[in-house]
Motif scaffolding. Structure first.
Motif, PDB file in Angstrom:
ATOM      1  N   THR A  11      41.613  40.023  46.555  1.00  0.00           N
ATOM      2  CA  THR A  11      42.219  39.877  47.877  1.00  0.00           C
ATOM      3  C   THR A  11      41.689  40.953  48.799  1.00  0.00           C
ATOM      4  OG1 THR A  11      44.250  38.981  46.907  1.00  0.00           O
ATOM      5  CG2 THR A  11      44.367  39.760  49.183  1.00  0.00           C
ATOM      6  N   ILE A  12      41.157  40.542  49.934  1.00  0.00           N
ATOM      7  CA  ILE A  12      40.693  41.487  50.943  1.00  0.00           C
ATOM      8  C   ILE A  12      41.764  41.615  52.019  1.00  0.00           C
ATOM      9  CG2 ILE A  12      39.493  39.736  52.340  1.00  0.00           C
ATOM     10  CD1 ILE A  12      37.294  41.837  52.838  1.00  0.00           C
ATOM     11  N   SER A  13      41.954  42.832  52.508  1.00  0.00           N
ATOM     12  CA  SER A  13      42.950  43.043  53.556  1.00  0.00           C
ATOM     13  C   SER A  13      42.527  44.238  54.387  1.00  0.00           C
ATOM     14  CB  SER A  13      44.338  43.284  52.953  1.00  0.00           C
ATOM     15  OG  SER A  13      44.343  44.448  52.143  1.00  0.00           O
ATOM     16  N   ARG A  14      43.179  44.400  55.539  1.00  0.00           N
ATOM     17  CA  ARG A  14      42.859  45.549  56.375  1.00  0.00           C
ATOM     18  C   ARG A  14      44.122  46.140  56.961  1.00  0.00           C
ATOM     19  NH1 ARG A  14      38.496  43.312  60.023  1.00  0.00           N
ATOM     20  NH2 ARG A  14      38.312  45.532  60.524  1.00  0.00           N
ATOM     21  N   ASP A  15      44.088  47.437  57.145  1.00  0.00           N
ATOM     22  CA  ASP A  15      45.174  48.172  57.783  1.00  0.00           C
ATOM     23  C   ASP A  15      44.565  48.836  59.009  1.00  0.00           C
ATOM     24  OD1 ASP A  15      47.076  50.023  58.625  1.00  0.00           O
ATOM     25  OD2 ASP A  15      47.800  50.383  56.592  1.00  0.00           O
ATOM     26  N   LYS A  16      44.774  48.227  60.163  1.00  0.00           N
ATOM     27  CA  LYS A  16      44.119  48.728  61.365  1.00  0.00           C
ATOM     28  C   LYS A  16      44.633  50.107  61.750  1.00  0.00           C
ATOM     29  CE  LYS A  16      42.406  44.485  63.386  1.00  0.00           C
ATOM     30  NZ  LYS A  16      42.094  43.790  64.656  1.00  0.00           N
ATOM     31  N   ALA A  17      45.883  50.371  61.482  1.00  0.00           N
ATOM     32  CA  ALA A  17      46.438  51.681  61.823  1.00  0.00           C
ATOM     33  C   ALA A  17      45.741  52.792  61.044  1.00  0.00           C
ATOM     34  CB  ALA A  17      47.932  51.700  61.550  1.00  0.00           C
ATOM     35  N   LYS A  18      45.307  52.461  59.818  1.00  0.00           N
ATOM     36  CA  LYS A  18      44.635  53.450  58.979  1.00  0.00           C
ATOM     37  C   LYS A  18      43.120  53.319  59.030  1.00  0.00           C
ATOM     38  CE  LYS A  18      48.433  53.898  55.660  1.00  0.00           C
ATOM     39  NZ  LYS A  18      48.843  53.804  54.233  1.00  0.00           N
ATOM     40  N   ASN A  19      42.638  52.360  59.835  1.00  0.00           N
ATOM     41  CA  ASN A  19      41.186  52.181  59.960  1.00  0.00           C
ATOM     42  C   ASN A  19      40.538  51.961  58.591  1.00  0.00           C
ATOM     43  OD1 ASN A  19      39.007  51.990  61.773  1.00  0.00           O
ATOM     44  ND2 ASN A  19      38.367  54.092  61.376  1.00  0.00           N
ATOM     45  N   THR A  20      41.197  51.131  57.776  1.00  0.00           N
ATOM     46  CA  THR A  20      40.810  50.968  56.377  1.00  0.00           C
ATOM     47  C   THR A  20      40.794  49.488  55.997  1.00  0.00           C
ATOM     48  OG1 THR A  20      41.802  53.106  55.840  1.00  0.00           O
ATOM     49  CG2 THR A  20      41.420  51.595  54.008  1.00  0.00           C
ATOM     50  N   VAL A  21      39.865  49.139  55.106  1.00  0.00           N
ATOM     51  CA  VAL A  21      39.818  47.801  54.518  1.00  0.00           C
ATOM     52  C   VAL A  21      39.915  47.958  53.006  1.00  0.00           C
ATOM     53  CG1 VAL A  21      38.397  45.757  54.132  1.00  0.00           C
ATOM     54  CG2 VAL A  21      38.521  46.769  56.408  1.00  0.00           C
ATOM     55  N   TYR A  22      40.656  47.066  52.375  1.00  0.00           N
ATOM     56  CA  TYR A  22      40.877  47.124  50.941  1.00  0.00           C
ATOM     57  C   TYR A  22      40.311  45.879  50.252  1.00  0.00           C
ATOM     58  CZ  TYR A  22      44.440  50.442  52.522  1.00  0.00           C
ATOM     59  OH  TYR A  22      45.091  51.472  53.130  1.00  0.00           O
ATOM     60  N   LEU A  23      39.969  46.049  48.989  1.00  0.00           N
ATOM     61  CA  LEU A  23      39.647  44.916  48.129  1.00  0.00           C
ATOM     62  C   LEU A  23      40.462  45.083  46.852  1.00  0.00           C
ATOM     63  CD1 LEU A  23      37.892  42.340  47.831  1.00  0.00           C
ATOM     64  CD2 LEU A  23      36.303  43.753  46.493  1.00  0.00           C
ATOM     65  N   GLN A  24      41.531  44.298  46.751  1.00  0.00           N
ATOM     66  CA  GLN A  24      42.365  44.321  45.559  1.00  0.00           C
ATOM     67  C   GLN A  24      41.741  43.388  44.534  1.00  0.00           C
ATOM     68  OE1 GLN A  24      45.251  46.126  44.819  1.00  0.00           O
ATOM     69  NE2 GLN A  24      45.001  45.257  42.778  1.00  0.00           N
ATOM     70  N   MET A  25      41.459  43.921  43.364  1.00  0.00           N
ATOM     71  CA  MET A  25      40.790  43.150  42.324  1.00  0.00           C
ATOM     72  C   MET A  25      41.698  43.065  41.099  1.00  0.00           C
ATOM     73  SD  MET A  25      36.905  44.637  42.703  1.00  0.00           S
ATOM     74  CE  MET A  25      37.322  46.226  42.008  1.00  0.00           C
ATOM     75  N   ASN A  26      42.135  41.863  40.781  1.00  0.00           N
ATOM     76  CA  ASN A  26      43.007  41.624  39.635  1.00  0.00           C
ATOM     77  C   ASN A  26      42.295  40.777  38.592  1.00  0.00           C
ATOM     78  OD1 ASN A  26      45.108  42.971  41.031  1.00  0.00           O
ATOM     79  ND2 ASN A  26      45.786  41.059  41.975  1.00  0.00           N
ATOM     80  N   SER A  27      42.860  40.759  37.396  1.00  0.00           N
ATOM     81  CA  SER A  27      42.301  39.952  36.298  1.00  0.00           C
ATOM     82  C   SER A  27      40.798  40.181  36.159  1.00  0.00           C
ATOM     83  CB  SER A  27      42.593  38.465  36.542  1.00  0.00           C
ATOM     84  OG  SER A  27      43.976  38.239  36.652  1.00  0.00           O
ATOM     85  N   LEU A  28      40.418  41.429  36.140  1.00  0.00           N
ATOM     86  CA  LEU A  28      38.997  41.773  36.123  1.00  0.00           C
ATOM     87  C   LEU A  28      38.326  41.323  34.841  1.00  0.00           C
ATOM     88  CD1 LEU A  28      39.234  45.222  37.842  1.00  0.00           C
ATOM     89  CD2 LEU A  28      37.769  43.348  38.594  1.00  0.00           C
ATOM     90  N   LYS A  29      37.075  40.918  34.973  1.00  0.00           N
ATOM     91  CA  LYS A  29      36.280  40.423  33.854  1.00  0.00           C
ATOM     92  C   LYS A  29      35.040  41.306  33.693  1.00  0.00           C
ATOM     93  CE  LYS A  29      37.508  35.678  35.123  1.00  0.00           C
ATOM     94  NZ  LYS A  29      36.971  34.327  35.485  1.00  0.00           N
ATOM     95  N   PRO A  30      34.464  41.329  32.511  1.00  0.00           N
ATOM     96  CA  PRO A  30      33.229  42.121  32.332  1.00  0.00           C
ATOM     97  C   PRO A  30      32.136  41.749  33.327  1.00  0.00           C
ATOM     98  CG  PRO A  30      34.110  41.484  30.201  1.00  0.00           C
ATOM     99  CD  PRO A  30      34.952  40.782  31.235  1.00  0.00           C
ATOM    100  N   GLU A  31      32.083  40.486  33.722  1.00  0.00           N
ATOM    101  CA  GLU A  31      31.057  40.059  34.676  1.00  0.00           C
ATOM    102  C   GLU A  31      31.317  40.571  36.096  1.00  0.00           C
ATOM    103  OE1 GLU A  31      32.766  38.118  32.547  1.00  0.00           O
ATOM    104  OE2 GLU A  31      33.249  36.164  33.452  1.00  0.00           O
TER     105      GLU A  31
END
Length: 128
Positions: free
Chosen positions: A69-89
């Motif tokens: 899931t990608i998201s952004r917090d404009k107040a913090k001038n930041t973009v996130y990439l939440q990565m779940n169920s990670l796989k070796p690939e």
């Protein structure tokens, strides 16, 4: 000088989660189209996700759809990439990137040539 900096990379077991963070210096991130790319050893750089300048439109590669899931917090001038169920690939160097300031939509987001500024990359390793 425009600069993007990624953080949050780590070694994680399969099935685990990580959150990558992208911050900017030299310009404001909050009005930019932001993408995440990754490059595994011996492979080409590939688009992972993109978020529009408003944050209302997001895009994902088929390989990560439903897990990232990608998201952004404009107040913090930041973009996130939440990565779940990670796989070796998912193991790769992950890059944060921004389009030029006049862009508002992701458009042809999975082409690296569509983006202007790049971070130095952060290692994500998924292994038991």
């Amino acid at each position: 000088q425009l600069q993007l900096v990624e953080s949050g990379g780590d070694l994680v077991q399969p099935g685990g989660s990580l959150r990558l963070t992208c911050v900017a210096s030299g310009f404001t991130l909050r009005d930019s189209v932001i993408g995440w790319f990754r490059q595994a050893p011996g492979k080409e750089r590939e688009g992972v996700s993109c978020i529009s300048s408003s944050g209302t439109s997001t895009h994902y590669a088929d390989s990560v759809q439903g897990r990232f899931t990608i998201s952004r917090d404009k107040a913090k001038n930041t973009v996130y990439l939440q990565m779940n169920s990670l796989k070796p690939e998912d193991t790769a160097i992950y890059y944060c990137t921004a389009k030029s300031m006049d862009r508002r939509l992701c458009g042809n987001w999975n082409s690296s040539s569509a983006f202007q500024s790049w971070g130095q990359g952060i290692q994500v390793t998924v292994s038991s």
